[in-house]
Design an enzyme around this catalytic site. Sequence first.
Site, PDB file in Angstrom:
ATOM      1  CG  HIS A   1       2.634  -0.460  -9.818  1.00  0.00           C
ATOM      2  ND1 HIS A   1       1.925   0.365  -8.986  1.00  0.00           N
ATOM      3  CD2 HIS A   1       2.002  -0.394 -11.028  1.00  0.00           C
ATOM      4  CE1 HIS A   1       0.912   0.900  -9.639  1.00  0.00           C
ATOM      5  NE2 HIS A   1       0.942   0.466 -10.888  1.00  0.00           N
ATOM      6  CD  GLU A   2       3.202  -1.988 -14.413  1.00  0.00           C
ATOM      7  OE1 GLU A   2       2.325  -2.679 -14.975  1.00  0.00           O
ATOM      8  OE2 GLU A   2       3.053  -0.778 -14.168  1.00  0.00           O
TER       9      GLU A   2
ATOM     10  CG  HIS B   1      -1.292  -3.412 -12.649  1.00  0.00           C
ATOM     11  ND1 HIS B   1      -2.511  -3.053 -12.114  1.00  0.00           N
ATOM     12  CD2 HIS B   1      -0.517  -2.297 -12.612  1.00  0.00           C
ATOM     13  CE1 HIS B   1      -2.475  -1.780 -11.768  1.00  0.00           C
ATOM     14  NE2 HIS B   1      -1.273  -1.290 -12.053  1.00  0.00           N
TER      15      HIS B   1
END
Length: 494
Positions: A146-147, A150
Amino acid sequence: MIPISVVVFVLGGWCLLYLVDTLLKSSSSVKTSYEDWLSSNGLALSPFHIRWQTGLLNHFFAKWGRWNPQFLYRWFNLGMIFGVVAMFGSIVLLTKTLLQTLAQMLSESPEGSNEQMLQVVVPGVNLPVSQLAYFFIAILISGVIHEFGHGVAAIREQVRFNGFGMFIFIIYPGAFVDLFTTHLQLISPVQQLRIFCAGVWHNFVLCVAALAFLLLLPLFLFPFYYTGAGALITEVVEDSPASGPRGLFVGDLVTWLEDCPVRSVDDWHACVREISHRAQAGYCVNAATLQDTRAGGRGYRRLDGTIECCSNNSLTDICFSYSNNLESRLYACLPARKTIEFSQTCHTNMDCQKDFVPSLCAVPSLENQTRLIRVKHQPQLDMLFVGYPLHLQYAVSLTNFVPRYGFLHFDLPVVIETFCKYLVSLSGALAVINAVPCFALDGQWMLHSLLEATLSSLILEKHNRELLGFFILLGGSALLASNVALGLWMVTAR
């Protein structure tokens, strides 16, 4: 429930860690060197929370953020579209889940709870303690991916990347990226939206990848394991109805439940459900044998209305009911294994007219919902199970994968399968939950960027756009909080 020793260990460990941290920071002799050491290693401690951040991976993120700009542009545009759709879809899904939960709360039975796509997970209640490792590793990997999304999206949009970090909150692991806020505020709302949607997009991609790997697992393991031959037993619960000298054993291959073929674990569960919902199957028994052991008037009626014609002390005999051309219902007490081990199943006397020996269809006379189930499991003799079908289902653990070679372990495919299922569930759940327009989640920033990108020409005052966003966030937060609160009540209190 979670063992008390585990709870004490976790709470005691955090208290000890925080106590040591407080003592070192209050000591005039080591305070400076200790704080310098924490700072140089990117560590930060607070009650029930430890955080680590590093810049060592900045080069790695920069390399990915500048790789093939055209592909990344299309990739994160897809992510932006998915994120916006997921944001609205999450509202629909949470609303549906809330209505289902309310319906279950008002009903007498909890049936249908397994049909919900989103469920609150409580370790030790609806999450086995033995599978906590799968749970936490899957959460950590989902958070890192997920990160990663980003971070790569931010570098692609020329936002300065300060570092990557990981944390533990109580027992839950997670990850984060540190972006330069000023750069983030200077880029356009569409660029911001690409960055904010990248996390849920990568969780969705991970979910799809894990699902594809799970579906193709038989192909990947084909040189070592084969499937489609039955359900292989990997564990038998001790002192369960399936254990014992005539029960099931680890390494047995289940191929039939009564007249229902078992070629996989899904077939096993489907057969158990089918048997539990249909009438008890009968067995073709020699008519002469039935006449010789006819119970006559010795049977008695149980409280549920069924007939018992055998002695209560018998552990091997079962009462069978049958009918002939003269009388509608007769009973005979017969030795169960000898009677049915080599008999074919039947439902009427017509099913037993294939043999030259006159036979009748004798049905076990058992209490309501109780079944006599013949389980074929190679290489052992058939197991005869008498009880509730669900008790048989919960008494064993099974796998589809049968080793081709003796040195291969039964549990390897099970471990891979279980981990992939957790990865699919948790990564998909993170994609849904983070897309909710809720305070402190990605959905908050996704909503803000979406409103700025789409309504700036319709609602000229920024204050009015922010007010609209605030009320949407308030509704989304209340919806998510309601689902969590009622879900916890359903899991723990009901």
